[in-house]
Design a protein around this motif. Structure first.
Motif, PDB file in Angstrom:
ATOM      1  N   LEU A 104     -34.639 -26.017  -2.393  1.00 27.98           N
ATOM      2  CA  LEU A 104     -34.208 -24.947  -3.077  1.00 27.98           C
ATOM      3  C   LEU A 104     -35.222 -25.179  -3.941  1.00 27.98           C
ATOM      4  CD1 LEU A 104     -30.498 -23.955  -3.329  1.00 27.98           C
ATOM      5  CD2 LEU A 104     -32.833 -23.078  -1.872  1.00 27.98           C
ATOM      6  N   LYS A 105     -35.362 -25.559  -4.606  1.00 31.04           N
ATOM      7  CA  LYS A 105     -36.911 -25.077  -5.917  1.00 31.04           C
ATOM      8  C   LYS A 105     -38.219 -25.801  -5.063  1.00 31.04           C
ATOM      9  CE  LYS A 105     -34.065 -27.959  -9.401  1.00 31.04           C
ATOM     10  NZ  LYS A 105     -34.404 -28.431 -10.702  1.00 31.04           N
ATOM     11  N   GLY A 106     -38.693 -26.003  -4.177  1.00 29.46           N
ATOM     12  CA  GLY A 106     -39.612 -25.853  -3.330  1.00 29.46           C
ATOM     13  C   GLY A 106     -40.251 -25.073  -3.117  1.00 29.46           C
ATOM     14  N   ILE A 107     -38.882 -24.392  -2.249  1.00 25.79           N
ATOM     15  CA  ILE A 107     -39.627 -23.040  -2.037  1.00 25.79           C
ATOM     16  C   ILE A 107     -39.475 -21.783  -2.885  1.00 25.79           C
ATOM     17  CG2 ILE A 107     -37.758 -20.890  -0.005  1.00 25.79           C
ATOM     18  CD1 ILE A 107     -36.322 -23.184   1.461  1.00 25.79           C
ATOM     19  N   GLY A 108     -38.786 -22.226  -4.236  1.00 28.33           N
ATOM     20  CA  GLY A 108     -38.785 -21.751  -5.054  1.00 28.33           C
ATOM     21  C   GLY A 108     -40.393 -21.163  -5.802  1.00 28.33           C
ATOM     22  N   LYS A 109     -41.350 -22.204  -5.520  1.00 22.86           N
ATOM     23  CA  LYS A 109     -42.195 -22.641  -5.940  1.00 22.86           C
ATOM     24  C   LYS A 109     -42.973 -21.585  -5.246  1.00 22.86           C
ATOM     25  CE  LYS A 109     -45.072 -26.768  -8.111  1.00 22.86           C
ATOM     26  NZ  LYS A 109     -45.447 -28.160  -7.705  1.00 22.86           N
ATOM     27  N   GLU A 110     -42.650 -22.393  -3.750  1.00 24.32           N
ATOM     28  CA  GLU A 110     -43.756 -21.094  -2.608  1.00 24.32           C
ATOM     29  C   GLU A 110     -43.532 -19.390  -2.958  1.00 24.32           C
ATOM     30  OE1 GLU A 110     -45.723 -22.468  -0.500  1.00 24.32           O
ATOM     31  OE2 GLU A 110     -45.565 -24.381  -1.622  1.00 24.32           O
ATOM     32  N   VAL A 111     -42.164 -18.941  -2.972  1.00 20.41           N
ATOM     33  CA  VAL A 111     -42.206 -17.826  -3.606  1.00 20.41           C
ATOM     34  C   VAL A 111     -42.639 -17.107  -4.341  1.00 20.41           C
ATOM     35  CG1 VAL A 111     -41.041 -17.564  -1.534  1.00 20.41           C
ATOM     36  CG2 VAL A 111     -40.039 -17.384  -3.205  1.00 20.41           C
ATOM     37  N   SER A 112     -42.576 -18.505  -5.765  1.00 19.06           N
ATOM     38  CA  SER A 112     -43.459 -17.464  -6.873  1.00 19.06           C
ATOM     39  C   SER A 112     -44.040 -16.463  -7.015  1.00 19.06           C
ATOM     40  CB  SER A 112     -42.564 -18.220  -8.018  1.00 19.06           C
ATOM     41  OG  SER A 112     -43.730 -19.521  -8.380  1.00 19.06           O
ATOM     42  N   GLY A 113     -44.996 -16.684  -6.014  1.00 14.62           N
ATOM     43  CA  GLY A 113     -46.420 -16.072  -6.474  1.00 14.62           C
ATOM     44  C   GLY A 113     -46.623 -14.727  -5.497  1.00 14.62           C
ATOM     45  N   GLN A 114     -45.400 -14.633  -4.923  1.00 13.59           N
ATOM     46  CA  GLN A 114     -45.020 -13.043  -4.256  1.00 13.59           C
ATOM     47  C   GLN A 114     -44.441 -12.157  -4.594  1.00 13.59           C
ATOM     48  OE1 GLN A 114     -46.150 -13.400  -0.426  1.00 13.59           O
ATOM     49  NE2 GLN A 114     -47.281 -16.077  -1.870  1.00 13.59           N
ATOM     50  N   GLY A 115     -45.503 -11.643  -5.718  1.00 13.76           N
ATOM     51  CA  GLY A 115     -45.068 -10.452  -6.489  1.00 13.76           C
ATOM     52  C   GLY A 115     -43.855 -10.374  -6.869  1.00 13.76           C
ATOM     53  N   ALA A 116     -43.574  -9.797  -7.879  1.00 13.02           N
ATOM     54  CA  ALA A 116     -42.613  -9.654  -8.861  1.00 13.02           C
ATOM     55  C   ALA A 116     -41.296  -9.603  -8.177  1.00 13.02           C
ATOM     56  CB  ALA A 116     -41.976  -7.920  -8.961  1.00 13.02           C
ATOM     57  N   VAL A 117     -41.264  -9.448  -7.001  1.00 16.32           N
ATOM     58  CA  VAL A 117     -39.430  -9.948  -6.068  1.00 16.32           C
ATOM     59  C   VAL A 117     -39.678 -11.387  -6.122  1.00 16.32           C
ATOM     60  CG1 VAL A 117     -38.266  -9.822  -4.041  1.00 16.32           C
ATOM     61  CG2 VAL A 117     -38.853  -7.982  -4.635  1.00 16.32           C
TER      62      VAL A 117
END
Length: 197
Positions: A104-117
């Motif tokens: 989950l932390k790895g996925i979170g890191k991946e999506v964190s740069g995808q805009g506000a959401v």
């Protein structure tokens, strides 16, 4: 609402890992087989009564509902803690919890740069506290105040409620981060003390 749906989808994917490697292998030691058989007889609702859970959460538990190794303590507005108790596979369960949190932390890191959401969801998925809970032989905090712990062969996990009963808690009845952690810790301590491992 979409943020929550995305986070829940990711969390469910991580939870699906719990079944990985859970099958019984040929030539399994008799002690392990006995522990697996004993596991089927554990009632997760038997460790904490509805009255005790009411005292811990300050929300009146209306009913409990068992599903396998999980017990849901229902309180108005149909929210309440969920408890998992398992005996015989505690080390494996803790390993799965840690792997799931890492995923989950790895996925979170991946999506964190995808805009506000993406930033919000990424922050939520990476937001599990790093401090180690002082309970049992091994324990780890998860997302939203969830606490997983092992003591000997006993595995216990509690997911605290998100909100209090508005009838008894005026204003904003959301359960604070600190209160979620306090609820989870008290429930886990009680279960592990009563499990007698």
């Amino acid at each position: 609402m979409r943020k929550i749906a995305i986070a829940m989808s990711v969390a469910l994917a991580g939870t699906a890992l719990a079944g990985c490697g859970a099958g019984e292998s040929e030539g399994e030691a008799p002690k392990v087989a006995e522990a697996r058989a004993a596991k089927a007889d554990v009632d997760p609702c038997s460790f904490i009564s509805a009255e005790e859970m009411t005292a811990i959460t300050t929300d009146r538990v209306i009913r409990t509902q068992r599903s396998g190794d999980t017990c849901k303590y229902h309180a108005a507005p149909d929210d309440g803690p969920e408890v998992v108790v398992s005996i015989g596979d505690a080390e494996k369960r803790m390993e799965v919890v840690r792997r799931s949190l890492g995923l989950l932390k790895g996925i979170g890191k991946e999506v964190s740069g995808q805009g506000a959401v993406g930033g919000d969801v990424g922050g939520m998925l990476q937001g599990a506290p790093a401090d180690k809970p002082e309970v049992g032989d091994d324990a780890v905090w998860g997302l939203n105040g969830t606490l997983s712990a092992r003591k000997g062969a006993v595995f216990a996990e509690v997911t605290p409620p998100i909100m209090h009963d508005p009838a008894d808690h005026p204003g904003c009845p959301l359960v604070s981060r600190e209160e979620k952690r306090a609820i989870s810790l008290k429930v886990i301590e009680t279960i592990l003390a009563r499990a007698g491992s």
